[in-house]
Design a protein around this motif. Structure first.
Motif, PDB file in Angstrom:
ATOM      1  N   SER A  40      -1.325  -3.222   5.188  1.00 11.07           N
ATOM      2  CA  SER A  40       0.131  -3.158   5.333  1.00 11.07           C
ATOM      3  C   SER A  40       0.747  -3.640   4.018  1.00 11.07           C
ATOM      4  CB  SER A  40       0.612  -4.010   6.504  1.00 11.07           C
ATOM      5  OG  SER A  40       0.281  -5.344   6.303  1.00 11.07           O
ATOM      6  N   PRO A  41       1.944  -3.166   3.704  1.00  7.99           N
ATOM      7  CA  PRO A  41       2.566  -3.566   2.433  1.00  7.99           C
ATOM      8  C   PRO A  41       2.946  -5.041   2.461  1.00  7.99           C
ATOM      9  CG  PRO A  41       4.115  -2.331   3.756  1.00  7.99           C
ATOM     10  CD  PRO A  41       2.799  -2.286   4.474  1.00  7.99           C
ATOM     11  N   LEU A  42       2.866  -5.674   1.300  1.00  6.00           N
ATOM     12  CA  LEU A  42       3.297  -7.062   1.173  1.00  6.00           C
ATOM     13  C   LEU A  42       4.712  -7.080   0.618  1.00  6.00           C
ATOM     14  CD1 LEU A  42       0.085  -8.715  -0.296  1.00  6.00           C
ATOM     15  CD2 LEU A  42       0.817  -8.580   2.088  1.00  6.00           C
ATOM     16  N   LEU A  43       5.527  -7.988   1.141  1.00  3.32           N
ATOM     17  CA  LEU A  43       6.927  -8.082   0.738  1.00  3.32           C
ATOM     18  C   LEU A  43       7.147  -9.272  -0.178  1.00  3.32           C
ATOM     19  CD1 LEU A  43       8.645  -7.514   4.208  1.00  3.32           C
ATOM     20  CD2 LEU A  43       8.002  -5.806   2.507  1.00  3.32           C
ATOM     21  N   THR A  44       8.066  -9.119  -1.103  1.00  2.00           N
ATOM     22  CA  THR A  44       8.500 -10.241  -1.927  1.00  2.00           C
ATOM     23  C   THR A  44       9.469 -11.088  -1.109  1.00  2.00           C
ATOM     24  OG1 THR A  44      10.404  -9.081  -2.811  1.00  2.00           O
ATOM     25  CG2 THR A  44       8.328  -8.849  -4.031  1.00  2.00           C
ATOM     26  N   THR A  45       9.818 -12.233  -1.637  1.00  2.00           N
ATOM     27  CA  THR A  45      10.807 -13.080  -0.959  1.00  2.00           C
ATOM     28  C   THR A  45      12.127 -12.329  -0.795  1.00  2.00           C
ATOM     29  OG1 THR A  45       9.787 -15.093  -1.824  1.00  2.00           O
ATOM     30  CG2 THR A  45      12.057 -15.279  -1.077  1.00  2.00           C
ATOM     31  N   ALA A  46      12.559 -11.627  -1.839  1.00  2.00           N
ATOM     32  CA  ALA A  46      13.824 -10.880  -1.771  1.00  2.00           C
ATOM     33  C   ALA A  46      13.761  -9.787  -0.712  1.00  2.00           C
ATOM     34  CB  ALA A  46      14.148 -10.277  -3.132  1.00  2.00           C
ATOM     35  N   GLU A  56       0.823 -14.703   1.803  1.00  2.00           N
ATOM     36  CA  GLU A  56      -0.413 -14.103   1.294  1.00  2.00           C
ATOM     37  C   GLU A  56      -0.721 -14.635  -0.102  1.00  2.00           C
ATOM     38  OE1 GLU A  56      -2.400 -12.009   3.082  1.00  2.00           O
ATOM     39  OE2 GLU A  56      -1.021 -12.413   4.726  1.00  2.00           O
ATOM     40  N   PRO A  57      -1.970 -14.959  -0.382  1.00  2.00           N
ATOM     41  CA  PRO A  57      -2.325 -15.434  -1.720  1.00  2.00           C
ATOM     42  C   PRO A  57      -2.191 -14.308  -2.749  1.00  2.00           C
ATOM     43  CG  PRO A  57      -4.292 -15.153  -0.372  1.00  2.00           C
ATOM     44  CD  PRO A  57      -3.114 -14.909   0.520  1.00  2.00           C
ATOM     45  N   THR A  58      -1.748 -14.661  -3.928  1.00  2.00           N
ATOM     46  CA  THR A  58      -1.613 -13.700  -5.018  1.00  2.00           C
ATOM     47  C   THR A  58      -2.253 -14.269  -6.274  1.00  2.00           C
ATOM     48  OG1 THR A  58       0.510 -14.578  -5.737  1.00  2.00           O
ATOM     49  CG2 THR A  58       0.591 -12.811  -4.126  1.00  2.00           C
ATOM     50  N   PHE A 107      -0.845 -14.175  -9.087  1.00  2.00           N
ATOM     51  CA  PHE A 107       0.262 -14.455 -10.000  1.00  2.00           C
ATOM     52  C   PHE A 107       1.269 -15.345  -9.291  1.00  2.00           C
ATOM     53  CE2 PHE A 107       0.607 -10.433  -7.835  1.00  2.00           C
ATOM     54  CZ  PHE A 107       1.810 -10.537  -7.173  1.00  2.00           C
ATOM     55  N   ARG A 108       2.243 -15.783 -10.043  1.00  2.00           N
ATOM     56  CA  ARG A 108       3.279 -16.643  -9.473  1.00  2.00           C
ATOM     57  C   ARG A 108       4.186 -15.829  -8.563  1.00  2.00           C
ATOM     58  NH1 ARG A 108       7.671 -20.224 -12.760  1.00  2.00           N
ATOM     59  NH2 ARG A 108       8.497 -21.255 -10.927  1.00  2.00           N
ATOM     60  N   GLY A 109       4.615 -16.419  -7.509  1.00  2.00           N
ATOM     61  CA  GLY A 109       5.479 -15.728  -6.555  1.00  2.00           C
ATOM     62  C   GLY A 109       4.799 -15.629  -5.204  1.00  2.00           C
ATOM     63  N   ARG A 110       5.569 -15.352  -4.195  1.00  2.00           N
ATOM     64  CA  ARG A 110       5.046 -15.260  -2.835  1.00  2.00           C
ATOM     65  C   ARG A 110       5.062 -13.812  -2.379  1.00  2.00           C
ATOM     66  NH1 ARG A 110       8.956 -19.919  -0.677  1.00  2.00           N
ATOM     67  NH2 ARG A 110       7.704 -21.708  -1.227  1.00  2.00           N
ATOM     68  N   ARG A 111       4.113 -13.484  -1.536  1.00  2.00           N
ATOM     69  CA  ARG A 111       4.094 -12.191  -0.883  1.00  2.00           C
ATOM     70  C   ARG A 111       3.886 -12.442   0.599  1.00  2.00           C
ATOM     71  NH1 ARG A 111       5.908 -11.223  -5.027  1.00  2.00           N
ATOM     72  NH2 ARG A 111       5.409  -9.578  -6.504  1.00  2.00           N
ATOM     73  N   PHE A 112       4.570 -11.655   1.414  1.00  2.00           N
ATOM     74  CA  PHE A 112       4.541 -11.828   2.857  1.00  2.00           C
ATOM     75  C   PHE A 112       4.060 -10.547   3.526  1.00  2.00           C
ATOM     76  CE2 PHE A 112       7.796 -14.542   1.103  1.00  2.00           C
ATOM     77  CZ  PHE A 112       7.585 -15.755   1.739  1.00  2.00           C
ATOM     78  N   ASN A 113       3.134 -10.682   4.461  1.00  2.00           N
ATOM     79  CA  ASN A 113       2.716  -9.564   5.287  1.00  2.00           C
ATOM     80  C   ASN A 113       3.720  -9.482   6.436  1.00  2.00           C
ATOM     81  OD1 ASN A 113       1.580  -8.014   7.378  1.00  2.00           O
ATOM     82  ND2 ASN A 113      -0.488  -8.482   6.683  1.00  2.00           N
ATOM     83  N   PRO A 114       4.485  -8.388   6.546  1.00  2.00           N
ATOM     84  CA  PRO A 114       5.522  -8.326   7.579  1.00  2.00           C
ATOM     85  C   PRO A 114       4.976  -8.470   8.991  1.00  2.00           C
ATOM     86  CG  PRO A 114       5.408  -6.252   6.335  1.00  2.00           C
ATOM     87  CD  PRO A 114       4.445  -7.199   5.719  1.00  2.00           C
ATOM     88  N   ASP A 115       3.757  -7.965   9.251  1.00  2.00           N
ATOM     89  CA  ASP A 115       3.175  -8.100  10.594  1.00  2.00           C
ATOM     90  C   ASP A 115       2.851  -9.558  10.902  1.00  2.00           C
ATOM     91  OD1 ASP A 115       3.328  -5.331  10.925  1.00  2.00           O
ATOM     92  OD2 ASP A 115       1.315  -5.036  10.089  1.00  2.00           O
ATOM     93  N   ALA A 116       2.310 -10.276   9.919  1.00  2.00           N
ATOM     94  CA  ALA A 116       1.991 -11.693  10.114  1.00  2.00           C
ATOM     95  C   ALA A 116       3.264 -12.514  10.302  1.00  2.00           C
ATOM     96  CB  ALA A 116       1.185 -12.223   8.923  1.00  2.00           C
ATOM     97  N   VAL A 117       4.315 -12.171   9.565  1.00  2.00           N
ATOM     98  CA  VAL A 117       5.593 -12.891   9.703  1.00  2.00           C
ATOM     99  C   VAL A 117       6.179 -12.638  11.094  1.00  2.00           C
ATOM    100  CG1 VAL A 117       7.955 -13.098   8.835  1.00  2.00           C
ATOM    101  CG2 VAL A 117       6.050 -12.910   7.225  1.00  2.00           C
ATOM    102  N   ARG A 118       6.137 -11.382  11.567  1.00  2.00           N
ATOM    103  CA  ARG A 118       6.642 -11.076  12.917  1.00  2.00           C
ATOM    104  C   ARG A 118       5.888 -11.874  13.978  1.00  2.00           C
ATOM    105  NH1 ARG A 118       6.155  -5.843  11.290  1.00  2.00           N
ATOM    106  NH2 ARG A 118       8.068  -5.116  10.366  1.00  2.00           N
ATOM    107  N   SER A 119       4.560 -11.932  13.854  1.00  2.00           N
ATOM    108  CA  SER A 119       3.758 -12.695  14.809  1.00  2.00           C
ATOM    109  C   SER A 119       4.113 -14.177  14.771  1.00  2.00           C
ATOM    110  CB  SER A 119       2.264 -12.528  14.501  1.00  2.00           C
ATOM    111  OG  SER A 119       1.880 -11.199  14.644  1.00  2.00           O
ATOM    112  N   TRP A 120       4.271 -14.709  13.562  1.00  2.00           N
ATOM    113  CA  TRP A 120       4.626 -16.119  13.424  1.00  2.00           C
ATOM    114  C   TRP A 120       5.992 -16.395  14.044  1.00  2.00           C
ATOM    115  CZ3 TRP A 120       8.642 -18.444  10.633  1.00  2.00           C
ATOM    116  CH2 TRP A 120       8.582 -19.835  10.561  1.00  2.00           C
ATOM    117  N   MET A 121       6.944 -15.477  13.803  1.00  2.00           N
ATOM    118  CA  MET A 121       8.288 -15.678  14.360  1.00  2.00           C
ATOM    119  C   MET A 121       8.262 -15.627  15.883  1.00  2.00           C
ATOM    120  SD  MET A 121      10.699 -13.735  11.642  1.00  2.00           S
ATOM    121  CE  MET A 121      12.201 -14.605  12.014  1.00  2.00           C
TER     122      MET A 121
END
Length: 96
Positions: A19-25, A49-51, A53-67
């Motif tokens: 699944s695509p990873l999202l930036t914070t923005a 998600e670990p990267t 490089f500097r910055g965060r990436r979020f798996n939208p499915d994992a974020v939905r499950s967490w929420m």
């Protein structure tokens, strides 16, 4: 290369099982929240998600499950809390 929407990126990656990873923005735009809110979510355990490089990436499915899990915890806390006291209006007369 033209910019793809999240739905298009998801469809492109579906055959690979990724699944695509999202930036914070992008996460902020998806949920309509501020950067501060996303930072607070991360402090409370939102999966990042670990990267390499500097910055965060979020798996939208994992974020939905967490929420959904967080919402379940919040509802359980609300149900186990003692009931709020009933409002009883004051019988004193207020001077004008």
């Amino acid at each position: 290369m033209a910019t793809q929407t999240l739905a298009e990126r998801s469809e492109t990656l579906r055959p690979t099982g990724l699944s695509p990873l999202l930036t914070t923005a992008q996460l902020m735009a998806l949920y309509g929240v501020s950067n501060w809110t996303v930072n607070e979510w991360v402090k409370r355990g939102c999966p990042v998600e670990p990267t390499a490089f500097r910055g965060r990436r979020f798996n939208p499915d994992a974020v939905r499950s967490w929420m959904a899990q967080e919402a379940g915890v919040a509802n359980a806390d609300r149900e186990s809390a003692p009931p709020a006291p009933e409002f009883v209006p004051s019988r004193r007369k207020h001077s004008a």
